[in-house]
Design a protein around this motif. Structure first.
Motif, PDB file in Angstrom:
ATOM      1  N   ARG A 193       0.835  -1.203   0.000  1.00 34.49           N
ATOM      2  CA  ARG A 193       0.000   0.000   0.000  1.00 34.49           C
ATOM      3  C   ARG A 193       0.870   1.254   0.000  1.00 34.49           C
ATOM      4  O   ARG A 193       1.908   1.287   0.646  1.00 34.49           O
ATOM      5  N   ASN A 194       0.407   2.262  -0.707  1.00 38.13           N
ATOM      6  CA  ASN A 194       1.082   3.553  -0.713  1.00 38.13           C
ATOM      7  C   ASN A 194       0.415   4.432   0.340  1.00 38.13           C
ATOM      8  O   ASN A 194      -0.812   4.575   0.356  1.00 38.13           O
ATOM      9  N   ALA A 195       1.199   5.030   1.229  1.00 38.92           N
ATOM     10  CA  ALA A 195       0.641   5.795   2.350  1.00 38.92           C
ATOM     11  C   ALA A 195      -0.252   6.946   1.870  1.00 38.92           C
ATOM     12  O   ALA A 195      -1.332   7.183   2.422  1.00 38.92           O
ATOM     13  N   LYS A 196       0.179   7.652   0.835  1.00 40.75           N
ATOM     14  CA  LYS A 196      -0.613   8.772   0.332  1.00 40.75           C
ATOM     15  C   LYS A 196      -1.918   8.289  -0.287  1.00 40.75           C
ATOM     16  O   LYS A 196      -2.984   8.901  -0.091  1.00 40.75           O
ATOM     17  N   LEU A 197      -1.843   7.183  -1.032  1.00 40.00           N
ATOM     18  CA  LEU A 197      -3.054   6.640  -1.645  1.00 40.00           C
ATOM     19  C   LEU A 197      -4.005   6.084  -0.585  1.00 40.00           C
ATOM     20  O   LEU A 197      -5.234   6.175  -0.722  1.00 40.00           O
ATOM     21  N   LEU A 198      -3.447   5.532   0.471  1.00 38.09           N
ATOM     22  CA  LEU A 198      -4.273   5.035   1.568  1.00 38.09           C
ATOM     23  C   LEU A 198      -5.067   6.171   2.199  1.00 38.09           C
ATOM     24  O   LEU A 198      -6.272   6.045   2.458  1.00 38.09           O
ATOM     25  N   GLN A 199      -4.416   7.298   2.432  1.00 42.80           N
ATOM     26  CA  GLN A 199      -5.105   8.451   3.005  1.00 42.80           C
ATOM     27  C   GLN A 199      -6.140   9.020   2.031  1.00 42.80           C
ATOM     28  O   GLN A 199      -7.203   9.479   2.439  1.00 42.80           O
ATOM     29  N   ARG A 200      -5.837   8.941   0.750  1.00 40.76           N
ATOM     30  CA  ARG A 200      -6.739   9.513  -0.250  1.00 40.76           C
ATOM     31  C   ARG A 200      -7.992   8.667  -0.453  1.00 40.76           C
ATOM     32  O   ARG A 200      -9.097   9.200  -0.627  1.00 40.76           O
ATOM     33  N   PHE A 201      -7.832   7.345  -0.409  1.00 45.90           N
ATOM     34  CA  PHE A 201      -8.944   6.477  -0.786  1.00 45.90           C
ATOM     35  C   PHE A 201      -9.556   5.671   0.366  1.00 45.90           C
ATOM     36  O   PHE A 201     -10.427   4.837   0.128  1.00 45.90           O
ATOM     37  N   LYS A 202      -9.133   5.910   1.586  1.00 45.93           N
ATOM     38  CA  LYS A 202      -9.677   5.105   2.679  1.00 45.93           C
ATOM     39  C   LYS A 202     -11.163   5.362   2.911  1.00 45.93           C
ATOM     40  O   LYS A 202     -11.848   4.560   3.554  1.00 45.93           O
ATOM     41  N   TYR A 203     -11.682   6.473   2.366  1.00 44.95           N
ATOM     42  CA  TYR A 203     -13.112   6.754   2.504  1.00 44.95           C
ATOM     43  C   TYR A 203     -13.875   6.432   1.220  1.00 44.95           C
ATOM     44  O   TYR A 203     -15.033   6.812   1.079  1.00 44.95           O
ATOM     45  N   ALA A 204     -13.233   5.744   0.284  1.00 40.62           N
ATOM     46  CA  ALA A 204     -13.932   5.318  -0.929  1.00 40.62           C
ATOM     47  C   ALA A 204     -15.015   4.314  -0.547  1.00 40.62           C
ATOM     48  O   ALA A 204     -14.771   3.387   0.235  1.00 40.62           O
ATOM     49  N   LEU A 205     -16.206   4.512  -1.086  1.00 37.94           N
ATOM     50  CA  LEU A 205     -17.344   3.676  -0.712  1.00 37.94           C
ATOM     51  C   LEU A 205     -18.154   3.273  -1.933  1.00 37.94           C
ATOM     52  O   LEU A 205     -18.245   4.019  -2.913  1.00 37.94           O
ATOM     53  N   SER A 206     -18.757   2.113  -1.846  1.00 41.51           N
ATOM     54  CA  SER A 206     -19.735   1.690  -2.840  1.00 41.51           C
ATOM     55  C   SER A 206     -21.101   2.214  -2.396  1.00 41.51           C
ATOM     56  O   SER A 206     -21.279   2.610  -1.230  1.00 41.51           O
ATOM     57  N   PRO A 207     -22.100   2.222  -3.267  1.00 46.32           N
ATOM     58  CA  PRO A 207     -23.440   2.680  -2.865  1.00 46.32           C
ATOM     59  C   PRO A 207     -24.008   1.912  -1.669  1.00 46.32           C
ATOM     60  O   PRO A 207     -24.633   2.507  -0.796  1.00 46.32           O
ATOM     61  N   SER A 208     -23.773   0.600  -1.620  1.00 51.88           N
ATOM     62  CA  SER A 208     -24.274  -0.192  -0.484  1.00 51.88           C
ATOM     63  C   SER A 208     -23.610   0.241   0.814  1.00 51.88           C
ATOM     64  O   SER A 208     -24.266   0.338   1.868  1.00 51.88           O
ATOM     65  N   GLU A 209     -22.307   0.513   0.756  1.00 54.39           N
ATOM     66  CA  GLU A 209     -21.595   0.958   1.952  1.00 54.39           C
ATOM     67  C   GLU A 209     -22.010   2.371   2.338  1.00 54.39           C
ATOM     68  O   GLU A 209     -22.096   2.694   3.534  1.00 54.39           O
ATOM     69  N   ALA A 210     -22.280   3.216   1.351  1.00 54.02           N
ATOM     70  CA  ALA A 210     -22.674   4.596   1.631  1.00 54.02           C
ATOM     71  C   ALA A 210     -23.988   4.663   2.409  1.00 54.02           C
ATOM     72  O   ALA A 210     -24.192   5.561   3.229  1.00 54.02           O
ATOM     73  N   LYS A 211     -24.865   3.688   2.160  1.00 51.66           N
ATOM     74  CA  LYS A 211     -26.151   3.670   2.872  1.00 51.66           C
ATOM     75  C   LYS A 211     -25.959   3.495   4.378  1.00 51.66           C
ATOM     76  O   LYS A 211     -26.747   4.000   5.176  1.00 51.66           O
ATOM     77  N   ALA A 212     -24.916   2.771   4.740  1.00 54.86           N
ATOM     78  CA  ALA A 212     -24.664   2.505   6.158  1.00 54.86           C
ATOM     79  C   ALA A 212     -23.664   3.485   6.766  1.00 54.86           C
ATOM     80  O   ALA A 212     -23.401   3.440   7.963  1.00 54.86           O
ATOM     81  N   ALA A 213     -23.119   4.373   5.945  1.00 59.81           N
ATOM     82  CA  ALA A 213     -22.105   5.312   6.425  1.00 59.81           C
ATOM     83  C   ALA A 213     -22.736   6.535   7.064  1.00 59.81           C
ATOM     84  O   ALA A 213     -23.919   6.824   6.865  1.00 59.81           O
ATOM     85  N   ASP A 214     -21.929   7.287   7.830  1.00 62.39           N
ATOM     86  CA  ASP A 214     -22.442   8.482   8.488  1.00 62.39           C
ATOM     87  C   ASP A 214     -22.493   9.664   7.512  1.00 62.39           C
ATOM     88  O   ASP A 214     -22.032   9.580   6.362  1.00 62.39           O
ATOM     89  N   GLU A 215     -23.039  10.775   7.982  1.00 61.78           N
ATOM     90  CA  GLU A 215     -23.223  11.950   7.122  1.00 61.78           C
ATOM     91  C   GLU A 215     -21.881  12.494   6.629  1.00 61.78           C
ATOM     92  O   GLU A 215     -21.768  12.947   5.492  1.00 61.78           O
ATOM     93  N   ARG A 216     -20.877  12.463   7.490  1.00 56.97           N
ATOM     94  CA  ARG A 216     -19.558  12.989   7.112  1.00 56.97           C
ATOM     95  C   ARG A 216     -18.983  12.217   5.933  1.00 56.97           C
ATOM     96  O   ARG A 216     -18.459  12.798   4.970  1.00 56.97           O
ATOM     97  N   ALA A 217     -19.076  10.892   5.981  1.00 58.53           N
ATOM     98  CA  ALA A 217     -18.538  10.066   4.909  1.00 58.53           C
ATOM     99  C   ALA A 217     -19.276  10.312   3.599  1.00 58.53           C
ATOM    100  O   ALA A 217     -18.667  10.398   2.531  1.00 58.53           O
ATOM    101  N   ASN A 218     -20.583  10.474   3.686  1.00 56.08           N
ATOM    102  CA  ASN A 218     -21.369  10.718   2.480  1.00 56.08           C
ATOM    103  C   ASN A 218     -21.116  12.108   1.915  1.00 56.08           C
ATOM    104  O   ASN A 218     -21.125  12.296   0.697  1.00 56.08           O
ATOM    105  N   ALA A 219     -20.891  13.074   2.791  1.00 55.67           N
ATOM    106  CA  ALA A 219     -20.573  14.427   2.324  1.00 55.67           C
ATOM    107  C   ALA A 219     -19.235  14.427   1.589  1.00 55.67           C
ATOM    108  O   ALA A 219     -19.065  15.090   0.554  1.00 55.67           O
ATOM    109  N   LEU A 220     -18.279  13.669   2.128  1.00 57.08           N
ATOM    110  CA  LEU A 220     -16.967  13.567   1.497  1.00 57.08           C
ATOM    111  C   LEU A 220     -17.093  12.870   0.143  1.00 57.08           C
ATOM    112  O   LEU A 220     -16.456  13.265  -0.836  1.00 57.08           O
TER     113      LEU A 220
END
Length: 291
Positions: A193-220
């Motif tokens: 893993r690349n540290a910069k890419l990990l920080q950039r994409f750790k909040y990447a979500l699929s639509p199914s995951e977004a449904k269960a995520a909090d408002e902050r994650a969805n806003a991002l």
């Protein structure tokens, strides 16, 4: 030269650490007892894709996986290493697929992706060990295939040159693009893993995951579209219902038996007793230990 590269990846149960609780009483895999991992040889394929991207500026690596919505984790892991994004092909109708139905479904998804130069995938998955899906996808797409790849030596002028690791030696072959290449575990290991890419994409979500995520994650997710992991269903890829899932799977598992090997008491015989030796040889041949 920029390339559009598709990597086939699968989230699999870690069958390398199978214990006594790995199977349920009905013979099915107890997935709760086995951690889900990125199929090892698919990681080798991802590394070959990333190397092509490194030497061909402007190239994109798209990871395609089929499974439950949680398989989005495979996409994230690939993005941490340099992939540009991915698609989870997920649908209840796809459940229970054998290799024939799986390859058809994935081929339909690849057709939906459209413009691709090369498709890379692992030789086989550790939960099935069939090595059939990659070649079947090539057949369904009507494009060439190269199997047992250990290294992509060159990709230029509309052709790819590949070193293959076979049982009795090494072979170098050249194939026209687009084509499917399946990669051996003997190929180069995937980069970490690349540290910069990990920080950039750790909040990447699929639509199914977004449904269960909090408002902050969805806003991002809304503010940064690159974080969106796509989810496609059977209808979206225009799959024939009779060729997917159980309906499209001619392979049927009749029964699965959980075999536990136990050590037997060491057998010692007198070397001068020809009758005992003869009986031992017959037993070893009968149980296929020799012969």
């Amino acid at each position: 030269m920029s390339l559009n590269i598709v990597v086939l990846a699968k989230q699999v149960p870690d069958t390398r650490n199978v214990g006594k609780d790995a199977m349920k009483e009905d013979g099915t895999i107890n997935r709760a007892a086995l951690p889900a991992i990125f199929n090892p040889e698919d990681l080798n394929a991802l590394e070959q894709a990333l190397r092509l991207k490194d030497i061909n500026p402007g190239s994109t690596v798209t990871v395609l996986t089929m499974g439950l919505p949680r398989a989005a984790e495979v996409i994230r892991e690939a993005m941490y290493r340099g992939a540009d994004g991915g698609i989870v092909l997920t649908d209840r109708a796809l459940g229970g697929a054998d290799t024939l139905a799986t390859s058809y479904s994935l081929a339909q998804a690849v057709k939906k992706i459209g413009n691709y130069d090369i498709i890379l995938g692992g030789r086989q998955a550790i939960d099935g060990d069939t090595a059939q899906v990659g070649p079947q996808i090539a057949e369904k797409l009507g494009i060439p295939q190269v199997t047992y790849a250990e290294e992509i030596i060159d990709l230029s002028n509309g052709h790819v040159t590949v070193k293959r690791r076979l049982e009795n030696g090494v072979e170098t072959v050249k194939a026209p693009l687009p084509c499917v290449v399946t990669v051996n575990g003997s190929a180069a290991e995937c980069r970490p893993r690349n540290a910069k890419l990990l920080q950039r994409f750790k909040y990447a979500l699929s639509p199914s995951e977004a449904k269960a995520a909090d408002e902050r994650a969805n806003a991002l997710l809304e503010a940064r579209p690159a974080l969106a992991i796509k989810e496609w269903g059977a209808d979206f890829v225009e799959a024939d219902p009779q060729q997917i899932g159980l309906a499209g799977s001619p392979t049927k598992v009749k029964t699965v038996e959980n075999v536990v090997f136990t050590a037997k008491e060491n057998l010692q015989i007198d070397g001068s007793d020809e009758t005992a030796i003869d009986e031992l040889m017959k037993e070893l041949i009968a149980n296929h230990t020799i012969g």
